[in-house]
Scaffold this motif. Structure first.
Motif, mmCIF file in Angstrom:
data_model
loop_
_atom_site.group_PDB
_atom_site.id
_atom_site.type_symbol
_atom_site.label_atom_id
_atom_site.label_comp_id
_atom_site.label_asym_id
_atom_site.label_seq_id
_atom_site.Cartn_x
_atom_site.Cartn_y
_atom_site.Cartn_z
ATOM 1 N N LYS A 45 0.740 -1.051 0.052
ATOM 2 C CA LYS A 45 0.096 -0.228 -0.072
ATOM 3 C C LYS A 45 0.806 1.349 -0.011
ATOM 4 O O LYS A 45 1.949 1.037 0.632
ATOM 5 N N VAL A 46 0.636 2.231 -0.712
ATOM 6 C CA VAL A 46 1.062 3.507 -0.679
ATOM 7 C C VAL A 46 0.138 4.449 -0.062
ATOM 8 O O VAL A 46 -0.895 4.648 -0.379
ATOM 9 N N LEU A 47 0.807 5.187 1.012
ATOM 10 C CA LEU A 47 -0.120 5.944 1.931
ATOM 11 C C LEU A 47 0.512 7.402 1.903
ATOM 12 O O LEU A 47 1.807 7.676 1.913
ATOM 13 N N PHE A 48 -0.648 8.379 1.714
ATOM 14 C CA PHE A 48 -0.041 9.824 1.657
ATOM 15 C C PHE A 48 -0.608 10.515 2.813
ATOM 16 O O PHE A 48 -1.892 10.761 2.954
ATOM 17 N N LEU A 49 0.320 10.678 3.767
ATOM 18 C CA LEU A 49 -0.126 11.133 5.272
ATOM 19 C C LEU A 49 0.553 12.393 5.473
ATOM 20 O O LEU A 49 1.177 13.086 4.700
ATOM 21 N N GLN A 50 0.176 12.922 6.698
ATOM 22 C CA GLN A 50 0.515 14.022 7.307
ATOM 23 C C GLN A 50 1.610 13.783 8.459
ATOM 24 O O GLN A 50 1.710 12.592 8.551
ATOM 25 N N GLY A 51 2.176 14.905 9.182
ATOM 26 C CA GLY A 51 2.828 14.285 10.549
ATOM 27 C C GLY A 51 4.081 14.298 10.472
ATOM 28 O O GLY A 51 5.025 14.280 11.464
ATOM 29 N N GLY A 52 4.728 14.121 9.074
ATOM 30 C CA GLY A 52 6.207 14.217 8.831
ATOM 31 C C GLY A 52 6.811 12.961 9.135
ATOM 32 O O GLY A 52 6.133 11.832 9.861
ATOM 33 N N ALA A 53 8.180 12.641 8.880
ATOM 34 C CA ALA A 53 8.430 11.268 9.451
ATOM 35 C C ALA A 53 8.432 11.158 10.846
ATOM 36 O O ALA A 53 8.757 10.190 11.239
ATOM 37 N N THR A 54 8.830 12.200 11.666
ATOM 38 C CA THR A 54 8.694 12.170 13.086
ATOM 39 C C THR A 54 7.407 11.498 13.446
ATOM 40 O O THR A 54 7.674 10.638 14.627
ATOM 41 N N SER A 55 6.213 11.618 12.804
ATOM 42 C CA SER A 55 5.068 10.805 13.346
ATOM 43 C C SER A 55 5.345 9.386 13.057
ATOM 44 O O SER A 55 4.756 8.687 13.964
ATOM 45 N N GLN A 56 5.953 8.971 12.058
ATOM 46 C CA GLN A 56 6.199 7.563 11.832
ATOM 47 C C GLN A 56 7.125 6.987 12.940
ATOM 48 O O GLN A 56 7.091 5.652 12.968
ATOM 49 N N PHE A 57 7.957 7.852 13.453
ATOM 50 C CA PHE A 57 8.819 7.171 14.917
ATOM 51 C C PHE A 57 7.656 6.329 15.764
ATOM 52 O O PHE A 57 8.312 5.590 16.485
ATOM 53 N N SER A 58 6.591 6.956 15.891
ATOM 54 C CA SER A 58 5.657 6.328 16.990
ATOM 55 C C SER A 58 4.786 5.643 15.967
ATOM 56 O O SER A 58 4.383 4.285 16.800
ATOM 57 N N MET A 59 4.459 5.932 14.789
ATOM 58 C CA MET A 59 3.188 4.908 14.031
ATOM 59 C C MET A 59 3.834 3.492 13.901
ATOM 60 O O MET A 59 3.105 2.631 13.899
ATOM 61 N N ILE A 60 5.288 3.599 13.666
ATOM 62 C CA ILE A 60 5.765 2.175 13.405
ATOM 63 C C ILE A 60 5.670 1.305 14.555
ATOM 64 O O ILE A 60 5.138 0.067 14.241
ATOM 65 N N PRO A 61 6.042 1.497 15.617
ATOM 66 C CA PRO A 61 5.938 0.493 16.732
ATOM 67 C C PRO A 61 4.283 0.202 16.863
ATOM 68 O O PRO A 61 3.764 -0.784 17.243
#
Ligand code: PMP
Length: 360
Positions: free
Chosen positions: A68-84
């Protein structure tokens, strides 16, 4: 119009062709009598733009239908928590490779959700070389292995893709996505803030293998659940429409350049000549192991840091912008993303040689 050469680490320069097209379409998108940024994200016009952008990215990176390819907000920094939150999936531990400031930030955030094990670290060599595959201490029980293929601040880049067996590999490609070819199939999840090689700030791209979706950590906010975004095609709420549109223009531009293989060849030449110029002089220095020198972010120091201010002033007068190194490391940093033309690198090298002649 005078567009100067922009070596910003991000938000970074965009291709002039893209900005001109955006300008042309700004008030009246394709004869519809309004701007794309004024349209509903659910209009057929915007949906066509969104779908084309996704397809072009899929073509450029060779992304299979199992992702899946997702177009999100929140920057890479939000990914630091979304990933776990999304990838632990009942497990309690994750492996991280520490190669610098951005990996450390990812580690710090993930530690709020799980037991982070450091599979390897570059700390011992002052973050000047990445750990080799044989140095990785991988845990078969880890929910995933996270690494930062390119450390934007340090200028340290992996020259290989870590092999993690059955453990999904997660990569922060913020500052290297689309700069060279990768095999997406080696990754469970890839993420990148857009503001370097994709488009304007405010958009974050996530490429995630479909079988990793669902089963989030209890209490995960709806907006932090990849499956919610995947099921809604990134439109569970209002997406960053203008950023998505501009990203689509950048993908088309990239295709017109010949795709990732062609831009990779240009990027290879650009970084080679810049590092060669640094190495040829005693006045400039870059300490990274040669195999791990970043193609996109080239930090360098002057022999006498008292000259830093003058270097930056004169560079700016010569039309070379944003060469100041990150505040945490000082010195200089030339970020030479896809949109930075080879002639900009030539101009920088000529300026550096001139400056050295005057001040060495
Ligand atoms: N990871 C890397 C490698 C980065 O370079 C950056 C931003 N420079 C980030 C994460 C953080 O991105 P954002 O500002 O989009 O949250």
């Amino acid at each position: 119009m005078t567009r100067k050469y922009n070596f910003s680490a991000g938000p970074a320069g965009l291709p002039s062709e893209v900005l001109l097209q955006a300008q042309e379409e700004l008030l009246d998108w394709h004869g519809k009598g309004l701007s794309i940024m004024e349209m509903s994200h659910r209009s057929k016009e915007f949906v066509s733009v969104a779908e084309a952008a996704e397809q072009d990215l899929r073509d450029l990176m060779g992304i299979g239908s199992d992702y899946k390819v997702l177009f999100l907000q929140g920057g890479a920094t939000s990914q630091f928590s979304m990933i776990p939150m999304n990838l632990l999936r009942g497990k309690t531990t994750a492996d991280y490779i520490n190669t610098g400031i951005w990996s450390k930030k990812a580690i710090q955030e993930a530690s709020r959700y799980c037991d982070v094990r450091i599979a390897a670290s570059s700390e011992g060599n002052g973050f000047t070389a990445v750990p080799s595959q044989s140095e990785l201490e991988l845990n078969a029980e880890a929910a995933y292995l996270h690494y930062t293929p390119n450390e934007t601040i340090g200028g340290l880049e992996f020259d290989y893709v870590p092999q993690s067996g059955d453990v999904p590999l997660v990569a922060d490609l913020s500052s290297t996505i689309l700069s060279r070819e990768i095999d997406v199939n080696q990754f469970g999840l890839i993420y990148a803030g857009a503001q370097k090689n994709i488009g304007p700030a405010g958009l974050t791209v996530v490429i995630v293998r479909e079988d990793l979706l669902g089963d989030v950590v209890a209490g995960t906010p709806t907006m932090f659940d990849y499956k919610v975004h995947a099921d809604a095609e990134s439109m569970c709420n209002t997406p960053p429409t203008y950023g998505w549109y501009l990203a689509g223009l950048v993908f088309k531009w990239l295709k017109a350049q010949g795709g990732v293989a062609a831009i990779q060849a240009a990027n290879q030449r650009k970084q080679e000549k810049l590092y060669a110029a640094i190495d040829a002089s005693d006045f400039y220095a870059n300490p990274m192991a040669s195999a791990n020198r970043s193609w996109m972010n080239v930090p360098f120091t002057l022999a006498d840091d008292a000259l830093d201010k003058l270097f930056l002033e004169q560079a700016e007068e010569s039309g070379l912008l944003n060469l100041k190194g990150h505040r945490s490391v000082g010195g200089m940093r030339a970020s030479i993303y896809n949109a930075v033309p080879e002639e900009a690198v030539d101009a920088l090298i000529a300026f550096m040689q001139q400056f050295e002649k005057q001040h060495a």
